[in-house]
Design a protein around this motif. Structure first.
Motif, short mmCIF file in Angstrom:
data_model
loop_
_atom_site.label_atom_id
_atom_site.label_comp_id
_atom_site.label_asym_id
_atom_site.label_seq_id
_atom_site.Cartn_x
_atom_site.Cartn_y
_atom_site.Cartn_z
N ALA A 120 60.07 26.96 74.99
CA ALA A 120 61.06 26.36 74.67
C ALA A 120 61.19 25.56 73.50
O ALA A 120 62.12 25.45 72.78
N VAL A 121 60.11 24.61 73.16
CA VAL A 121 59.96 23.68 72.16
C VAL A 121 59.82 24.47 70.82
O VAL A 121 60.48 24.18 69.80
N THR A 122 59.04 25.53 70.77
CA THR A 122 58.82 26.38 69.95
C THR A 122 60.19 26.88 69.32
O THR A 122 60.53 27.01 67.94
N ILE A 123 60.86 27.52 70.21
CA ILE A 123 62.19 28.20 69.95
C ILE A 123 63.19 27.11 69.44
O ILE A 123 63.87 27.33 68.36
N ASN A 124 63.21 26.23 70.09
CA ASN A 124 64.17 25.02 69.51
C ASN A 124 63.95 24.60 68.29
O ASN A 124 64.86 24.39 67.41
N GLU A 125 62.64 24.44 68.10
CA GLU A 125 62.39 23.83 66.71
C GLU A 125 62.61 24.98 65.59
O GLU A 125 63.23 24.55 64.52
N ALA A 126 62.46 26.14 65.91
CA ALA A 126 62.76 27.13 65.03
C ALA A 126 64.33 27.15 64.68
O ALA A 126 64.73 27.32 63.45
N VAL A 127 65.07 27.14 65.81
CA VAL A 127 66.34 27.24 65.65
C VAL A 127 66.86 25.94 64.92
O VAL A 127 67.71 26.28 64.02
N ASP A 128 66.63 24.98 65.10
CA ASP A 128 66.92 23.86 64.46
C ASP A 128 66.59 23.92 62.93
O ASP A 128 67.46 23.46 62.03
N ILE A 129 65.47 24.28 62.65
CA ILE A 129 65.13 24.50 61.19
C ILE A 129 65.85 25.19 60.48
O ILE A 129 66.40 25.38 59.38
N ALA A 130 66.11 26.48 61.25
CA ALA A 130 67.34 27.57 60.61
C ALA A 130 68.49 27.04 60.39
O ALA A 130 69.08 27.22 59.26
N LYS A 131 69.09 26.17 61.20
CA LYS A 131 70.42 25.47 61.10
C LYS A 131 70.24 24.72 59.77
O LYS A 131 71.20 24.65 59.06
#
Length: 149
Positions: free
Chosen positions: A100-111
């Motif tokens: 969940a941390v990995t996915i959240n970080e990737a999503v925030d960086i994509a944003k």
């Protein structure tokens, strides 16, 4: 320097790697981060992500391709592709980081670095990969950290 900032640096390094096929060594990474003064732990994290993605690039790309239906890997924007790559590496090889941390970080960086639509595409790809490669499903226990050195 935070792990988020480290991941942003990894994104930049992987983006550059796509064009140069040159791997940054520790000295180049330190020079690139000269004004950020990363701790030894963060520097090791950066080196692990960059080296791990490059070492396992073929496998990572095959996994991404297998879940990105109707999208050829090279049609995915370079920024998005490289965000997905380092996140897939974390999902497969960094058991110390919750999915969940990995996915959240990737999503925030994509944003921050990509288009408005990219974060949901990235979230969908990574969520599928995380579920298919959950520790109990991982072939050969991949979620164990492997040395990239």
């Amino acid at each position: 320097m935070t792990r988020r900032q480290a991941r942003e640096y990894v994104l930049q390094s992987l983006f550059q790697y796509e064009f140069t096929k040159s791997i940054s060594d520790r000295k180049e990474i330190q020079e690139g981060l000269a004004n950020k003064s990363p701790s030894d732990d963060i520097l090791e994290f950066i080196e692990d992500l960059i080296g791990g993605v490059i070492k396992n690039l073929k496998e990572i790309d095959e996994i991404i391709q297998s879940v990105s239906k109707h999208w050829e890997l090279q049609r995915i924007a370079s920024v998005d592709r490289n965000i997905i790559r380092f996140a897939v590496y974390e999902l497969l090889y960094r058991a110390d980081i919750p999915a969940a941390v990995t996915i959240n970080e990737a999503v925030d960086i994509a944003k921050k670095y990509s288009t408005l639509e990219s974060f949901s595409f990235i979230n969908g790809i990574l969520d599928t990969i995380a579920h298919e490669n959950a520790p109990e499903n991982a072939k050969g226990g991949k979620r164990q950290k492997e040395s990239t050195k």
